[in-house]
Design a protein around this motif. Structure first.
Motif, short mmCIF file in Angstrom:
data_model
loop_
_atom_site.label_atom_id
_atom_site.label_comp_id
_atom_site.label_asym_id
_atom_site.label_seq_id
_atom_site.Cartn_x
_atom_site.Cartn_y
_atom_site.Cartn_z
N UNK A 66 0.82 -1.21 0.00
CA UNK A 66 0.00 0.00 0.00
C UNK A 66 0.86 1.26 0.00
N UNK A 67 1.83 1.33 0.91
CA UNK A 67 2.68 2.53 1.01
C UNK A 67 3.59 2.66 -0.22
N UNK A 68 4.14 1.56 -0.70
CA UNK A 68 5.00 1.62 -1.88
C UNK A 68 4.19 2.06 -3.10
N UNK A 69 2.95 1.60 -3.20
CA UNK A 69 2.08 2.03 -4.30
C UNK A 69 1.78 3.51 -4.20
N UNK A 70 1.49 3.99 -3.00
CA UNK A 70 1.26 5.43 -2.80
C UNK A 70 2.47 6.24 -3.25
N UNK A 71 3.65 5.79 -2.87
CA UNK A 71 4.87 6.51 -3.24
C UNK A 71 5.09 6.48 -4.75
N UNK A 72 4.87 5.32 -5.37
CA UNK A 72 5.05 5.22 -6.82
C UNK A 72 4.10 6.16 -7.55
N UNK A 73 2.85 6.21 -7.10
CA UNK A 73 1.88 7.12 -7.71
C UNK A 73 2.28 8.58 -7.49
N UNK A 74 2.77 8.88 -6.32
CA UNK A 74 3.20 10.24 -6.02
C UNK A 74 4.38 10.65 -6.90
N UNK A 75 5.33 9.75 -7.07
CA UNK A 75 6.49 10.07 -7.92
C UNK A 75 6.07 10.22 -9.38
N UNK A 76 5.14 9.36 -9.84
CA UNK A 76 4.64 9.49 -11.22
C UNK A 76 3.93 10.82 -11.42
N UNK A 77 3.07 11.19 -10.47
CA UNK A 77 2.34 12.45 -10.57
C UNK A 77 3.32 13.63 -10.56
N UNK A 78 4.32 13.55 -9.70
CA UNK A 78 5.32 14.62 -9.63
C UNK A 78 6.12 14.70 -10.92
N UNK A 79 6.49 13.56 -11.48
CA UNK A 79 7.25 13.55 -12.74
C UNK A 79 6.40 14.11 -13.88
N UNK A 80 5.14 13.71 -13.95
CA UNK A 80 4.25 14.23 -15.00
C UNK A 80 4.11 15.74 -14.90
N UNK A 81 3.93 16.22 -13.70
CA UNK A 81 3.77 17.66 -13.48
C UNK A 81 5.06 18.40 -13.83
N UNK A 82 6.20 17.84 -13.47
CA UNK A 82 7.48 18.46 -13.79
C UNK A 82 7.68 18.53 -15.31
N UNK A 83 7.28 17.49 -16.03
CA UNK A 83 7.39 17.50 -17.49
C UNK A 83 6.53 18.62 -18.07
N UNK A 84 5.33 18.82 -17.52
CA UNK A 84 4.48 19.91 -17.99
C UNK A 84 5.18 21.26 -17.80
N UNK A 85 5.80 21.45 -16.66
CA UNK A 85 6.51 22.70 -16.41
C UNK A 85 7.73 22.85 -17.33
N UNK A 86 8.42 21.73 -17.59
CA UNK A 86 9.53 21.78 -18.55
C UNK A 86 9.03 22.24 -19.91
#
Length: 120
Positions: A46-66
């Motif tokens: 559960x916690x590892x999945x939460x972290x993976x989703x958080x990192x994916x969301x953060x990466x997607x958002x960072x790509x948008x800003x790039x």
């Protein structure tokens, strides 16, 4: 790189909180957001999945800003505009990818429903 997905019609997921780790824990290569201390496999998943989703969301958002930044830097109205080659060099991309990111950023700025630089 994670594939950015269109989110204009979907609510943004709220990622799991990414807690800052103490300096001594960050120096330990086996330590990762305290996951190694979770014994229950259900809780670990559960916690590892939460972290993976958080990192994916953060990466997607960072790509948008790039992409937005790349489009702004390439704007022909700027006296100091950069070429796609210049942007690629700064971002450590290929020139073709920089061109896609500039276009993706322009689409984002126009508010269009776009799915990422790979789809352009």
């Amino acid at each position: 790189m994670a594939e950015p997905t269109s989110r204009r019609n979907e609510p943004r997921l709220r990622p799991a909180p990414l807690l800052f780790e103490p300096a001594e824990a960050a120096g330990d290569p086996e330590h990762f957001f305290d996951l190694e201390s979770i014994d229950d496999p259900r809780a670990l998943l559960s916690r590892a999945t939460e972290l993976a989703q958080a990192f994916r969301a953060a990466a997607d958002r960072a790509v948008e800003f790039q992409a937005i930044a790349a489009a702004q830097l390439a704007d022909p109205r700027r006296f100091d505009r950069l070429t796609p080659a210049d942007i690629a060099e700064r971002a450590e991309w290929t020139e073709d990818y920089a061109k896609k990111m500039v276009e993706y950023g322009r689409e984002l700025a126009r508010g269009r429903d776009v799915s990422g630089p790979e789809s352009i």
